[in-house]
Design an enzyme around this catalytic site. Structure first.
Site, PDB file in Angstrom:
ATOM      1  N   ASP B   8       0.880  -1.162   0.000  1.00 30.70           N
ATOM      2  CA  ASP B   8       0.000   0.000   0.000  1.00 30.70           C
ATOM      3  C   ASP B   8       0.921   1.216   0.000  1.00 30.70           C
ATOM      4  OD1 ASP B   8       0.965   0.147   2.535  1.00 30.70           O
ATOM      5  OD2 ASP B   8      -0.954  -0.107   3.545  1.00 30.70           O
ATOM      6  N   CYS B  66       3.223  -3.529   3.931  1.00 35.98           N
ATOM      7  CA  CYS B  66       2.474  -2.347   4.384  1.00 35.98           C
ATOM      8  C   CYS B  66       3.209  -1.779   5.581  1.00 35.98           C
ATOM      9  CB  CYS B  66       1.002  -2.669   4.660  1.00 35.98           C
ATOM     10  SG  CYS B  66       0.658  -3.708   6.086  1.00 35.98           S
ATOM     11  N   THR B  68       2.877  -2.259   8.914  1.00 41.13           N
ATOM     12  CA  THR B  68       3.248  -3.267   9.908  1.00 41.13           C
ATOM     13  C   THR B  68       3.376  -4.663   9.300  1.00 41.13           C
ATOM     14  OG1 THR B  68       0.930  -3.731  10.375  1.00 41.13           O
ATOM     15  CG2 THR B  68       2.014  -2.084  11.765  1.00 41.13           C
ATOM     16  N   HIS B  99       8.461 -25.280   7.267  1.00 39.25           N
ATOM     17  CA  HIS B  99       7.412 -25.941   8.052  1.00 39.25           C
ATOM     18  C   HIS B  99       6.002 -25.659   7.547  1.00 39.25           C
ATOM     19  CE1 HIS B  99      10.067 -26.445  11.899  1.00 39.25           C
ATOM     20  NE2 HIS B  99      10.630 -26.919  10.813  1.00 39.25           N
ATOM     21  N   HIS B 134       5.302 -32.352   8.234  1.00 43.64           N
ATOM     22  CA  HIS B 134       4.638 -31.067   8.023  1.00 43.64           C
ATOM     23  C   HIS B 134       3.563 -31.147   6.941  1.00 43.64           C
ATOM     24  CE1 HIS B 134       7.408 -29.121  10.713  1.00 43.64           C
ATOM     25  NE2 HIS B 134       8.427 -29.633  10.055  1.00 43.64           N
TER      26      HIS B 134
END
Lengths: 188, 159
Positions: B8, B66, B68, B99, B134
């Protein structure tokens, strides 16, 4: 407020500690497991905790695994869930303020316990900012869950759009000054 | 490797730099936008575009940025077939591939230094899924997307 908490084997230790911490702070907890320290599938316990939040039975969810990633991916698959992953206290607060997150995931192997505890408190206490443009984006995520395509909304009523119409900002300033004018008011 | 990349406004700077970085390391970035940072934009739009390019197989991996990393990560995960994590340490960048078979990685421009982000992206692109036990968990994630109930895999031994 009720909180759902779940982990796999790799988050078992922190889960136990957080259960005690949250009970001491007066929260009601639903511990969905795992209840013993044997290898366990993170998506299974994520799904159990998340359904309690999605159904409204619990207000928030807390998930733990080795990195937090497996839990976070599994949780976000469920419609209605906004699960963030903590990596600093600012992020925990912003995840509530901007993204209206109702779940938080931690990675036991990559985060100190005291940080996790501090961050969880910050997360539980921070309100959703509720500003219009944040709410619009949360709505867009709901649309993604329904499998709908979302399109950019160029002429949306944001803070700065309203101020422009009211003539509070000279049009000639938009290109040069708007970043400074609205810095801090418009978070992307 | 074809890598879809989107952001963004508050991830725009890192997006531009990461594209240059990926071209330098022999990857082929596909920029889904935004193409300028003068206006606020909605992060779910660009996360969805990245997610769909990866889920459809047109791109091998995806990167979203973005402020965060949280918003784009959640939005990307809502696209069916996407497994997206935030690379908050180098180790996590590797483990989410090994994983969780993550196919999209998220970064937070305001919270991570550019040098760390570029290094973690290299680690993410270079790491492979470890498979083994996994696999059953990644299968569970796919089942959850389809609404199929999942249950704990019986374990034969303590790891």
């Amino acid at each position: 407020m009720k909180i759902a908490i779940g982990s796999d084997r790799c988050g078992f230790l922190y889960k136990g500690l957080l259960v005690d911490h949250l009970r001491a702070r007066g929260y009601e907890l639903v511990d969905v497991g795992t209840h013993e320290e044997v290898p366990s599938d993170s998506p299974y316990f994520a799904a159990r905790a998340v359904r309690l939040v999605a159904s409204g039975e619990c207000g928030f969810g807390v998930l733990l695994c080795a990195t937090g990633t497996g839990m976070e991916i599994a949780a976000n698959i469920i419609p209605g869930v906004m699960c963030c992953i903590y990596y600093n206290v600012d992020v925990a607060r912003l995840a509530r303020d901007h993204n209206d997150c109702n779940k938080i995931a931690f990675g036991q192997d990559h985060m100190g316990y005291s940080d996790v505890e501090r961050c969880l408190d910050a997360f539980l206490e921070a309100p959703f900012g509720g500003r219009e443009h944040y709410a619009n984006r949360v709505e867009q995520i709901r649309a993604l869950e329904r499998g709908e395509s979302i399109e950019p909304q160029p002429a949306r009523d944001g803070d700065w759009g309203q101020e422009l119409r009211r003539g509070l900002v000279p049009v000639s300033n938009i290109k040069t000054d708007w970043m400074t004018l609205f810095a801090g008011r418009w978070a992307a | 490797m074809r890598v879809a990349i989107g952001s963004d406004r508050r991830g725009f700077d890192y997006k531009s730099r990461l594209m240059k970085h990926m071209r330098g390391t022999g990857h082929d970035p596909v920029d889904v936008g935004p193409y300028d940072d003068s206006l606020p934009v909605d992060y779910p739009i660009y996360a969805q575009r990245v997610g769909e390019l990866v889920a459809s197989g047109e791109c091998d991996r995806g990167v979203v940025v973005c402020a965060t990393g949280i918003g784009v990560m959640i939005a990307a995960n809502k696209v069916r077939g996407v497994r997206c994590g935030i690379a908050y340490t180098d180790e996590v960048a590797r483990l989410m591939r090994e994983h969780n078979d993550a196919n999209v990685v998220a970064f937070g421009q305001d919270q991570m230094a550019y040098g760390d982000v570029a290094r973690r992206l290299d680690i993410f692109l270079a790491s492979e899924f470890a498979a083994g036990y996994h696999c059953s968990r990644v299968k569970q994630l796919a089942d959850m997307e389809e609404g199929v109930p999942i249950s704990q895999t019986p374990m034969q031994r303590k790891f």
